[in-house]
Design an enzyme around this catalytic site. Structure first.
Site, PDB file in Angstrom:
ATOM      1  N   LYS B  54       0.855  -1.201   0.000  1.00 26.51           N
ATOM      2  CA  LYS B  54       0.000   0.000   0.000  1.00 26.51           C
ATOM      3  C   LYS B  54       0.882   1.238   0.000  1.00 26.51           C
ATOM      4  O   LYS B  54       1.906   1.298   0.714  1.00 26.51           O
ATOM      5  CB  LYS B  54      -0.891  -0.042   1.237  1.00 26.51           C
ATOM      6  N   SER B 129      -9.624   1.608   3.208  1.00 29.66           N
ATOM      7  CA  SER B 129      -8.804   2.412   2.333  1.00 29.66           C
ATOM      8  C   SER B 129      -7.795   1.600   1.521  1.00 29.66           C
ATOM      9  O   SER B 129      -7.213   2.138   0.579  1.00 29.66           O
ATOM     10  CB  SER B 129      -8.059   3.470   3.145  1.00 29.66           C
ATOM     11  N   SER B 153      -9.584  -0.960   7.436  1.00 30.70           N
ATOM     12  CA  SER B 153      -9.223  -0.728   6.040  1.00 30.70           C
ATOM     13  C   SER B 153      -8.569  -1.880   5.304  1.00 30.70           C
ATOM     14  O   SER B 153      -8.223  -1.719   4.143  1.00 30.70           O
ATOM     15  CB  SER B 153      -8.282   0.475   5.953  1.00 30.70           C
TER      16      SER B 153
END
Lengths: 473, 459, 99
Positions: B54, B129, B153
């Site tokens: 990420k 997210s 997330s």
């Protein structure tokens, strides 16, 4: 209308650690800008703080030396504001759970004598970097070498009643902190910074007046000047019917005056909250006790002991205890056989001069001890000894040898003295006659002549009896 | 397959999946470099596994932007501890993945570089997210990916995308190098095609780190031995997570999974976590508060976007940088966070939220203290929703986290396991374990995984 | 209790976030919606003394005072939008005061 001044001081001292408060960067002085930096003190994305064990220890010792209550659990908090030299946009400090509270410091007030000043709190925090506004036109230059350096913030109660007292507090505070080993507390190096809070009120009034903050002072003398200037400004304002507003005043060393900072649109809301990156700071009781044991004899105790152990007056003891190095030197000199009172005089004069000039003690304590003993036993006059001291200070050597080399040894040999006595008696028949007629004061004149004839080498104490014998015969 | 071939194969898969917009940075050169590095030395236990990362975890060779204009082009001069350990364990960093800006969001629609498309239906969101990482694993581009969790997330996109998503106990994995959002909640977490892949990656990156004072003083978690069944375990079903209006597809999936859990030999029992309704509002006070301070460093002084000319003073610099650099969701959260910490409001909001958090954590402790080994709940109230459906109303978006949020507040380990499909869309079931019981949770998940076909329609 | 546009602007100033005139009404509405939502905690009765919760270690670990910073692969100059003679530079402070 008599006015009372109320002053509290906030002091930031840099703790004498090798590394910064929350990262492994060196805490150095005077390096090229932005060379002592890392992701943590640069506030880079993803960086996290790791607290310095030595800073915690030194902060704890400072708190103990100030007779504070050291709290077994304290919390690091974020103090949030924006400034170019504050890399994270917040400073890691401590807020409602500080390391220590409730201490006291004994000072010598110029007006009120020996006085105890309350210490509200001592807490740990990190320093910001440096912003330089005049290096490039229209720009502010930022150096983050200092960002993250460990500080102890020490806040006094508003117990001080004059600018002179404020200065005395700073002197005493620095002394205790240096003794405790917290740091060098050098204002010149920026390792000790002071902000003052000052208000005035009519004598007898119990409520505090509106206080202002005085900043940008770089010496103890200037703190006194700045506070005098601000006190006078407040009094003049109030006497003219005005009101004191809570502003920050900056000191200008050249003019000796304070002037208000550009007025702020709004006061800061620091939005303190516990720093989620740092679990609570827990100090085990045994560890705190170890810090207490590690403290040396502190100034108060040392002064008392110098008075009682060596029979010194309070003034002398305080001067000698001014710096640990001097006090240790004094005691070593006495241990080398010197008379305590004589040693005190020597340390407070000749030695202190050298110390203030060079920051060093070039004459070994054992040598000074020997020198003082030579004076006491009559081998050297005091003047001669001072010459020997100066010689040893600049070129080294051992006192008796130096004295002999310089030909300063006092002569006490009776036959030598008799020679000089005879010569002077022969040279001054009138004075001798007058003495024998009853003018006994003339002894002083004759002794003086003998000293002159011997070029100072005659031991005056030995001369007198020989002279008197001769005069009476 | 040789490591070089693996690198080339991963490159081909990344290229083929470009329409997902799941990736922010990757290059063939970087993959070659990684393969060469792995080939050069002894290969660690991950054996060259390509792992996507990420883009809020700092890496040396690829930029880290947090999907924000304020960090566009930023290349970190240091590497996250988790990345260093991943690579040392034989992992191949494959790409940096797209996310909601600064990890603030539940759909990956708040990226400054375009939203991520659900691998099964581009009109849908993959969750957020960590939507980019979840989508890549679901699309078969990489077997595992790192994400981060603050309020769910990784678990939530894992459920939407039909992959495994594991949030470890808070403090299990070092946050040094994870760009901070909500420091007391943030956890680097792992997506995997399988429980085993996720567990291996988690083991490799876990363990005490002197650079992160919030890590547990424990060595790396060993890869747990998978359980054959669930005999002897008691699984709690918290009633607050099974509301009457639960999506029918989710309910059907859960019913099927619970039946399987019993078949595998576990006992199930209804429990209660009474403060559950307060989890989301508590989270949306505490996380923004911490974020408002964590994002104060983005002032354009030491790093950031190119500086506009003609700024009159430094305050103008701050406002220009932050006003233009942060997207609307990030700005909203910074404002909320600043507000709840400000003078006069601290006690009413932040103070109360801290206390509520303690009660929420206590709910879990009390349940686990009665002999419950694990809790089982739906991960999300619905399957993946349509892009644009929730972007108008921030609070509606927040409610997507309703089942995952409390676990984050309590710091507990939790994971989502794909348990079936509803109308072709994946459904996730969530396991929650006591603090520190990451291993036992993964061991049990492995048994349940074997007992369920995640592509089977549940209705 | 509605939060006014002025209050929102005050908060924005504290956070150094510029808010465009055109965006203000929507922002104020969303702000009020969010604060209204989280304010349900405010409506709860006050509790006794509960220690704020944190997971992770109970006490912070101490770092030995040994020089050893995390190395920087790129120097500050490479990261900075504006750098001169070794310094980060910013437009001169006007309305801000030092601490």
């Amino acid at each position: 209308m008599t006015w009372e001044t109320v002053i509290g001081l906030e002091v930031h001292v840099q703790l004498g650690t090798r590394t910064k408060m929350f990262c492994g960067c060196a805490a150095l002085y005077g390096e090229d800008p932005n060379t002592n930096v890392c992701p943590v003190c640069l506030g880079l994305p993803g960086a996290l703080p790791a607290p310095n064990a030595e800073a915690i220890a030194l902060g704890t010792r400072a708190a103990l030396a100030l007779n504070c209550t050291v709290h077994p659990v304290s919390i690091f908090a974020r103090k949030n504001y924006f400034y170019p030299d504050l890399p994270k946009g917040y400073q890691i400090s401590q807020f409602d759970r500080p390391l220590a509270t409730g201490g006291r410091l004994v000072i010598e007030s110029p007006e009120r004598g020996t006085l105890e000043v309350g210490i509200t709190r001592l807490h740990l925090e990190e320093d910001a970097g440096k912003s330089i506004h005049d290096r490039f036109p229209g720009l502010t230059a930022v150096d983050l070498n200092r960002a993250g350096v460990p500080l102890a913030e020490i806040v006094s109660e508003p117990d001080l009643r004059s600018p002179g007292e404020a200065r005395a507090y700073l002197t005493a505070l620095k002394q205790v902190l240096v003794y405790a080993g917290a740091g060098d507390c050098s204002m010149e190096k920026g390792h000790l910074r002071v902000d003052g809070n000052i208000s005035v009120r009519r004598r007898g009034e119990t409520r505090l007046g509106t206080k202002t903050e005085v900043k940008n002072v770089n010496s103890f003398a200037n703190i006194e000047r700045a506070l005098i200037s601000e006190r006078d400004r407040q009094i003049a304002l109030l006497e003219a019917g005005g009101r004191v507003t809570q502003v920050t005043m900056l000191f200008n060393a050249a003019s000796g005056q304070v002037r208000p900072m550009r007025s702020k649109e709004e006061s800061h809301d620091y939005r303190y909250f516990p720093d989620p990156d740092l679990p609570p700071l827990v100090l085990p009781p045994e560890w705190v006790e170890t810090q207490r044991q590690a403290l040396p004899e502190l100034p108060g105790a040392k002064i008392a002991r110098l008075e009682s152990q060596y029979g010194l007056p309070g003034y002398d003891a305080r001067v000698l205890a001014g710096e640990v190095a001097l006090a240790d030197y004094y005691e070593a000199t006495v241990a080398a056989g010197a008379d305590p009172k004589a040693a005190a005089n020597w340390v407070m004069t000749e030695v202190m001069t050298a110390w203030n000039e060079t920051g060093s003690l070039p004459v070994p304590a054992a040598s000074l001890g020997a020198l003082i003993t030579l004076v006491k036993d009559g081998t050297l006059s005091l003047q001669a000894a001072k010459k020997v001291f100066a010689e040893v200070r600049s070129s080294g050597g051992e006192p008796r040898g130096v004295a002999e080399r310089l030909g300063l040894i006092q002569v006490r040999d009776e036959s030598a003295l008799e020679e000089w006595v005879d010569a002077v008696v022969a040279a001054h028949p009138d004075e001798v006659a007058r003495y024998r007629a009853g003018e006994t004061k003339l002894v002083g004149f004759l002794v003086g002549q003998i000293m002159k004839r011997s070029q100072g080498k005659a031991d005056p104490k030995g001369v007198q009896p020989v002279l008197l014998r001769r005069l009476q015969s | 397959m040789s490591l070089r071939a693996l690198g080339a194969d991963t490159a081909a898969r990344l290229r083929a999946a470009e329409s997902l917009n799941a990736v922010l940075h990757w290059s063939e050169a970087h993959l070659e470099h990684e393969a060469a590095r792995l080939e050069a030395g002894p290969l660690g236990p991950l054996g060259g596994m390509p792992v996507a990362v990420k883009d809020n975890i700092v890496t040396l060779d690829l930029p880290t932007t947090c999907a924000s204009r304020i960090l566009e082009g930023y290349v970190s001069p240091y590497e996250a501890t988790a990345i260093r350990r991943l690579r040392a364990a034989g992992g191949m960093v494959a790409a940096k993945t797209n996310l909601d800006e600064f990890a603030m969001g539940s759909s990956t629609e708040h990226s400054a570089f375009g939203r991520v498309h659900h691998p099964l239906d581009p009109a849908l969101v993959p969750g957020g997210s960590s939507g980019g990482s979840g989508a890549l694993v679901a699309a078969g581009v990489v077997p595992a990916a790192l994400g981060s969790e603050t309020g769910g997330s990784v678990r939530q996109p894992a459920a939407f995308c039909g992959v495994v998503g594991v949030k470890p106990s808070y403090g299990r994995v070092s946050r040094f190098g994870l760009v901070a959002f909500g420091s007391s909640l943030d956890c680097i977490s792992v997506f995997g095609r399988t429980v085993s892949d996720a567990a291996r990656v988690l083991s490799a990156i876990s363990g005490e780190d002197p650079r992160d004072a919030t890590t547990l003083a424990e060595p790396p978690m060993p890869v747990p031995e998978p359980r054959a069944d669930l005999k002897g375990l008691t699984i709690g079903l918290p009633k607050e997570y099974f509301p009457p209006d639960l999506d029918p597809g989710v309910r059907a999936g859960m019913d099927r999974a619970i039946a399987r859990i019993r078949d595998l030999g576990a006992r199930t029992v209804e429990v209660s976590l009474p403060h559950s309704p307060y989890a989301v509002p508590t989270y949306y006070i505490l996380a923004p508060a911490e974020a408002s301070a964590n994002l104060a460093r983005y002032d354009g002084v030491r790093y950031g976007p190119p500086r506009p000319a003609g700024l009159p003073d430094v305050r103008a610099l701050y406002q220009a940088t932050r006003g233009h650099g942060f997207g609307p969701e990030v700005r909203r959260r910074i404002l909320i966070g600043t507000y709840v910490l400000s003078a006069g409001y601290y006690e009413a909001y932040y103070g109360k939220a801290q206390r509520m958090r303690a009660r929420i954590a206590d709910d879990f402790s009390q349940v686990f203290a009665t002999g419950i080994d694990l809790l089982f709940t739906p991960t999300t109230p619905t399957p993946a929703f349509r892009a644009g459906e929730k972007t108008e109303d921030p609070v509606q978006m927040y409610l997507a986290d309703i089942f995952v949020c409390a676990v984050s507040l309590a710091g507990l380990p939790g994971m989502s396991l794909p348990i079936g499909r509803s109308g072709g869309l994946p459904i996730g079931g969530q396991l929650i374990a006591p603090y520190g019981a990451d291993g036992p949770m993964l061991a049990a998940a492995a048994a349940l995984e074997r007992g369920l076909d995640p592509t089977e329609e549940v209705r | 209790m509605r939060i006014s546009p002025d209050e929102v602007l005050k908060v924005a100033r504290l956070a150094e976030l510029a808010v465009a005139e055109a965006d203000l009404p929507t922002l104020v509405r969303q702000f009020n919606d969010i604060v209204g939502y989280v304010a349900q905690l405010d409506a709860l009765p006050p509790e006794g003394d509960i220690t704020p919760f944190a997971s992770g270690p109970a006490a912070v670990r101490w770092r030995p005072d040994v020089v050893g910073p995390e190395p920087l692969v790129l120097p500050p100059a490479a990261l900075a939008p504006a750098f001169r003679n070794g310094f980060f530079v910013v437009p001169r402070l006007a309305s801000m005061e030092p601490e």
